[in-house]
Scaffold this motif. Structure first.
Motif, PDB file in Angstrom:
ATOM      1  N   LEU A 162      13.157  -4.120 -11.681  1.00 56.38           N
ATOM      2  CA  LEU A 162      14.368  -4.786 -11.186  1.00 56.38           C
ATOM      3  C   LEU A 162      14.204  -6.294 -11.113  1.00 56.38           C
ATOM      4  O   LEU A 162      15.158  -7.047 -11.317  1.00 56.38           O
ATOM      5  N   HIS A 163      12.994  -6.758 -10.794  1.00 51.25           N
ATOM      6  CA  HIS A 163      12.794  -8.157 -10.437  1.00 51.25           C
ATOM      7  C   HIS A 163      11.971  -8.896 -11.492  1.00 51.25           C
ATOM      8  O   HIS A 163      10.844  -8.506 -11.798  1.00 51.25           O
ATOM      9  N   ALA A 164      12.530  -9.975 -12.028  1.00 53.08           N
ATOM     10  CA  ALA A 164      11.835 -10.762 -13.043  1.00 53.08           C
ATOM     11  C   ALA A 164      10.529 -11.352 -12.515  1.00 53.08           C
ATOM     12  O   ALA A 164       9.543 -11.471 -13.249  1.00 53.08           O
ATOM     13  N   LYS A 165      10.513 -11.708 -11.213  1.00 52.06           N
ATOM     14  CA  LYS A 165       9.309 -12.288 -10.620  1.00 52.06           C
ATOM     15  C   LYS A 165       8.137 -11.316 -10.707  1.00 52.06           C
ATOM     16  O   LYS A 165       6.999 -11.712 -10.991  1.00 52.06           O
ATOM     17  N   LYS A 166       8.399 -10.027 -10.490  1.00 51.95           N
ATOM     18  CA  LYS A 166       7.335  -9.029 -10.566  1.00 51.95           C
ATOM     19  C   LYS A 166       6.869  -8.830 -12.004  1.00 51.95           C
ATOM     20  O   LYS A 166       5.703  -8.540 -12.262  1.00 51.95           O
ATOM     21  N   LEU A 167       7.784  -8.996 -12.954  1.00 52.62           N
ATOM     22  CA  LEU A 167       7.401  -8.864 -14.355  1.00 52.62           C
ATOM     23  C   LEU A 167       6.458  -9.982 -14.775  1.00 52.62           C
ATOM     24  O   LEU A 167       5.570  -9.776 -15.618  1.00 52.62           O
ATOM     25  N   ARG A 168       6.623 -11.159 -14.187  1.00 55.30           N
ATOM     26  CA  ARG A 168       5.713 -12.266 -14.501  1.00 55.30           C
ATOM     27  C   ARG A 168       4.287 -11.931 -14.072  1.00 55.30           C
ATOM     28  O   ARG A 168       3.317 -12.305 -14.743  1.00 55.30           O
ATOM     29  N   LYS A 169       4.165 -11.216 -12.948  1.00 53.91           N
ATOM     30  CA  LYS A 169       2.837 -10.797 -12.485  1.00 53.91           C
ATOM     31  C   LYS A 169       2.197  -9.828 -13.473  1.00 53.91           C
ATOM     32  O   LYS A 169       0.985  -9.879 -13.723  1.00 53.91           O
ATOM     33  N   ILE A 170       3.010  -8.961 -14.071  1.00 54.04           N
ATOM     34  CA  ILE A 170       2.489  -8.041 -15.084  1.00 54.04           C
ATOM     35  C   ILE A 170       1.933  -8.823 -16.263  1.00 54.04           C
ATOM     36  O   ILE A 170       0.856  -8.524 -16.783  1.00 54.04           O
ATOM     37  N   HIS A 171       2.669  -9.864 -16.690  1.00 57.32           N
ATOM     38  CA  HIS A 171       2.212 -10.698 -17.804  1.00 57.32           C
ATOM     39  C   HIS A 171       0.876 -11.366 -17.481  1.00 57.32           C
ATOM     40  O   HIS A 171      -0.026 -11.433 -18.330  1.00 57.32           O
ATOM     41  N   GLU A 172       0.741 -11.873 -16.250  1.00 54.69           N
ATOM     42  CA  GLU A 172      -0.501 -12.534 -15.853  1.00 54.69           C
ATOM     43  C   GLU A 172      -1.682 -11.569 -15.947  1.00 54.69           C
ATOM     44  O   GLU A 172      -2.751 -11.917 -16.481  1.00 54.69           O
ATOM     45  N   ASN A 173      -1.503 -10.361 -15.420  1.00 55.53           N
ATOM     46  CA  ASN A 173      -2.587  -9.378 -15.475  1.00 55.53           C
ATOM     47  C   ASN A 173      -2.885  -8.957 -16.910  1.00 55.53           C
ATOM     48  O   ASN A 173      -4.052  -8.765 -17.286  1.00 55.53           O
TER      49      ASN A 173
ATOM     50  N   LEU B 253       7.742   3.863 -22.737  1.00 52.85           N
ATOM     51  CA  LEU B 253       8.546   3.183 -21.722  1.00 52.85           C
ATOM     52  C   LEU B 253       7.913   3.384 -20.359  1.00 52.85           C
ATOM     53  O   LEU B 253       7.696   4.516 -19.936  1.00 52.85           O
ATOM     54  N   ASP B 254       7.592   2.283 -19.697  1.00 54.73           N
ATOM     55  CA  ASP B 254       7.154   2.314 -18.298  1.00 54.73           C
ATOM     56  C   ASP B 254       8.378   1.937 -17.476  1.00 54.73           C
ATOM     57  O   ASP B 254       8.729   0.766 -17.349  1.00 54.73           O
ATOM     58  N   ALA B 255       9.065   2.940 -16.945  1.00 55.00           N
ATOM     59  CA  ALA B 255      10.415   2.743 -16.413  1.00 55.00           C
ATOM     60  C   ALA B 255      10.452   2.011 -15.072  1.00 55.00           C
ATOM     61  O   ALA B 255      11.476   1.407 -14.735  1.00 55.00           O
ATOM     62  N   CYS B 256       9.378   2.089 -14.302  1.00 49.37           N
ATOM     63  CA  CYS B 256       9.316   1.438 -12.982  1.00 49.37           C
ATOM     64  C   CYS B 256       7.953   0.747 -12.897  1.00 49.37           C
ATOM     65  O   CYS B 256       7.044   1.232 -12.239  1.00 49.37           O
ATOM     66  N   ALA B 257       7.825  -0.392 -13.565  1.00 50.11           N
ATOM     67  CA  ALA B 257       6.505  -0.888 -13.935  1.00 50.11           C
ATOM     68  C   ALA B 257       5.743  -1.644 -12.859  1.00 50.11           C
ATOM     69  O   ALA B 257       4.522  -1.555 -12.793  1.00 50.11           O
ATOM     70  N   ALA B 258       6.419  -2.464 -12.058  1.00 48.06           N
ATOM     71  CA  ALA B 258       5.696  -3.327 -11.113  1.00 48.06           C
ATOM     72  C   ALA B 258       4.896  -2.485 -10.121  1.00 48.06           C
ATOM     73  O   ALA B 258       5.347  -1.404  -9.734  1.00 48.06           O
ATOM     74  N   PRO B 259       3.709  -2.945  -9.725  1.00 48.80           N
ATOM     75  CA  PRO B 259       3.088  -4.238 -10.039  1.00 48.80           C
ATOM     76  C   PRO B 259       2.349  -4.297 -11.371  1.00 48.80           C
ATOM     77  O   PRO B 259       1.740  -5.306 -11.686  1.00 48.80           O
ATOM     78  N   GLY B 260       2.379  -3.224 -12.154  1.00 55.33           N
ATOM     79  CA  GLY B 260       1.885  -3.315 -13.520  1.00 55.33           C
ATOM     80  C   GLY B 260       0.535  -2.699 -13.805  1.00 55.33           C
ATOM     81  O   GLY B 260       0.048  -2.793 -14.933  1.00 55.33           O
ATOM     82  N   GLY B 261      -0.083  -2.063 -12.826  1.00 56.41           N
ATOM     83  CA  GLY B 261      -1.385  -1.446 -13.073  1.00 56.41           C
ATOM     84  C   GLY B 261      -1.323  -0.411 -14.175  1.00 56.41           C
ATOM     85  O   GLY B 261      -2.189  -0.360 -15.054  1.00 56.41           O
ATOM     86  N   LYS B 262      -0.286   0.422 -14.143  1.00 53.00           N
ATOM     87  CA  LYS B 262      -0.162   1.471 -15.157  1.00 53.00           C
ATOM     88  C   LYS B 262       0.334   0.893 -16.478  1.00 53.00           C
ATOM     89  O   LYS B 262       0.023   1.435 -17.547  1.00 53.00           O
ATOM     90  N   THR B 263       1.085  -0.204 -16.441  1.00 51.41           N
ATOM     91  CA  THR B 263       1.538  -0.846 -17.680  1.00 51.41           C
ATOM     92  C   THR B 263       0.338  -1.314 -18.495  1.00 51.41           C
ATOM     93  O   THR B 263       0.242  -1.044 -19.697  1.00 51.41           O
ATOM     94  N   THR B 264      -0.574  -2.023 -17.842  1.00 55.23           N
ATOM     95  CA  THR B 264      -1.758  -2.501 -18.563  1.00 55.23           C
ATOM     96  C   THR B 264      -2.673  -1.342 -18.942  1.00 55.23           C
ATOM     97  O   THR B 264      -3.342  -1.388 -19.977  1.00 55.23           O
ATOM     98  N   GLN B 265      -2.694  -0.302 -18.120  1.00 54.40           N
ATOM     99  CA  GLN B 265      -3.494   0.875 -18.459  1.00 54.40           C
ATOM    100  C   GLN B 265      -2.965   1.527 -19.740  1.00 54.40           C
ATOM    101  O   GLN B 265      -3.744   1.934 -20.617  1.00 54.40           O
ATOM    102  N   LEU B 266      -1.636   1.626 -19.852  1.00 49.60           N
ATOM    103  CA  LEU B 266      -1.034   2.140 -21.082  1.00 49.60           C
ATOM    104  C   LEU B 266      -1.404   1.261 -22.273  1.00 49.60           C
ATOM    105  O   LEU B 266      -1.803   1.752 -23.336  1.00 49.60           O
ATOM    106  N   ALA B 267      -1.274  -0.057 -22.090  1.00 50.58           N
ATOM    107  CA  ALA B 267      -1.530  -0.996 -23.185  1.00 50.58           C
ATOM    108  C   ALA B 267      -2.971  -0.920 -23.673  1.00 50.58           C
ATOM    109  O   ALA B 267      -3.238  -1.055 -24.867  1.00 50.58           O
TER     110      ALA B 267
END
Length: 446
Positions: free
Chosen positions: A284-295, A257-271
């Motif tokens: 909190l924000h769906a818009k920021k989650l879309r940026k994670i998907h793009e990266n 679980l990446d509990a506070c993910a945006a902007p997603g650098g660590k999310t993709t690092q985990l993946a």
């Protein structure tokens, strides 16, 4: 207001004016560069002026206060113009005063009335003849440090209480130095050696990081504009920011679980470090989650990431019956460790903000703790340098969660091997990277 889209000094004044009104410097700079017709050389000058004026804001404002009566009545753009001119005269050795004078007076004439032109002309010629006011005339050592380093007094006092005067002086002497451009190699697609060769062939100067594994420090080019970036061979990330994920004992099959993910650098690092495992990323924000998907798509790891728009403090509402092998809490914080990269952050925060954020951080830790499997790791990190958001949170968490024990935060390069605490505090003057704090906890029982 119409500004010449190829004039770096006029664009810098306009950008500084917007930042004074609350805009983010990095976003404004990127927007101006994208829409301007400046040459590459002028882009460097423009960027240097904007960041430099913000970094040295209190120093420059002090000089203007000594040179101009009733500075509180100056229009924001006039103050920005004077600050930018003085910055160039003081800090840019290769720019002749004649060019600074001519361009600054021209901007004053174009944007203001004749009185403003005379004011700007008078200030610049006075400095040219007499030099700048002497900072040594400031009798109070603490106030002199505030002005010399352009650091708000509350932050100076907090650091002195935490680190002592000598260490605070050393730290603040470095915070206005340029930030390194560092990248994280995408092991899913390449290796550090292969990528370094490709970057050097593309004209970059490259060296391996001494702070984090799979990290390169690059210069002589914009890493985010390279075709190698677009191809997903790397992503932009500070060296210190890579350490929390690298400290997790990942084998590849975990649910994280990446509990506070945006902007997603660590999310993709985990993946990137997972094979059959998955990352669930919250923000909190769906818009920021879309940026994670793009990266994640660019890096080729989107199939290992799920996202959920959710406040981490409410994790039990959605994941009532779910536990995780590991949880990363890269908590929302004051960001004061990023002061080289985001210089205005020091003027926007207060100790009240720090204490408010510490309360939120503690609430997030408390909310996610029950979701860690027995034997799993909870990794806590912030990009700030104040104990109120760091070690005090660690103490508060351990006092109320006796089933967790602290673990030593490991690093590939054996950073601070003789430190007295299991957590890892990195200050901007340690390795010329961002300031960061990392603490790990292992869950022993329910």
């Amino acid at each position: 207001m119409t500004t010449n889209k190829s004039n770096p000094r006029a664009l810098a004044v306009e950008t500084l004016e917007r930042v004074q009104n609350g805009a983010y410097s990095n976003l404004q700079i990127n927007n101006v560069i994208t829409t301007s017709t400046m040459s590459e050389k002028d882009v460097r000058l423009f960027t240097n002026i904007v960041y430099g004026v913000i970094q040295h804001k209190l120093t420059l404002n002090y000089y203007v206060d000594q040179l101009v009566q009733h500075t509180d009545k100056l229009q924001p753009w006039v103050l920005a113009l004077l600050d930018s001119a003085l910055y160039q005269m003081i800090y840019l050795d290769k720019v002749p005063n004649r060019a600074i004078f001519d361009e600054s007076i021209k901007i004053a004439k174009q944007r203001g009335h004749d009185g403003i032109r005379r004011l700007v002309t008078g200030v610049l010629h006075t400095v040219g003849r007499r030099g700048l006011p002497d900072l040594n005339q400031i009798q109070d050592p603490e106030q002199r440090l505030v002005i010399e380093t352009s650091t708000p007094q509350w932050l100076v006092e907090a650091l002195q209480a935490q680190l002592g005067n000598d260490r605070t002086n050393h730290l603040l002497a470095t915070i206005n130095q340029p930030a390194h451009q560092s990248i994280r190699v995408n092991r899913h697609k390449t290796t550090p050696n292969e990528l370094q060769e490709k970057l050097e062939a593309a004209g970059f100067t490259v060296r391996p990081s001494t702070v984090a594994a799979d990290a390169l420090v690059v210069s002589h080019g914009v890493a985010a504009q390279s075709e190698l970036f677009q191809a997903g061979l790397y992503t932009i990330q500070d060296e210190s920011a890579m350490l929390p994920v690298q400290a997790l004992p990942l084998t590849g099959s975990e649910l994280v679980l990446d509990a506070c993910a945006a902007p997603g650098g660590k999310t993709t690092q985990l993946a990137e470090q997972l094979t059959s495992g998955r990352v669930i990323a919250l923000d909190l924000h769906a818009k920021k989650l879309r940026k994670i998907h793009e990266n994640a798509e660019r890096l080729g790891v989107a199939d290992r990431i799920e996202t959920q728009a959710l406040d981490a403090r409410r994790v039990d509402e959605v994941f009532a019956d779910q536990t995780f092998d590991h949880i990363l809490v890269d908590a929302p914080c004051s960001g004061l460790g990023l002061v080289r990269r985001k210089p205005e952050i020091r003027y926007e925060k207060s100790m009240a903000d720090v204490r408010h954020l510490a309360t939120i951080q503690q609430a997030i830790l408390t909310a996610v703790a029950p979701k860690v499997k027995v034997g799993g790791t909870l990794m806590y990190s912030t990009c700030t340098i104040l104990n109120q958001e760091n070690r005090e949170n660690v103490s508060a968490f351990l006092a109320t969660h006796p089933n967790f024990e602290p673990v030593v935060v490991p690093t590939a390069h054996q950073l601070k091997p003789d430190r007295a605490t299991p957590d890892l505090a990195i200050y901007p003057d340690d390795y010329a990277s961002d300031g960061f704090f990392i603490a790990g906890f292992r869950k022993g029982s329910e």
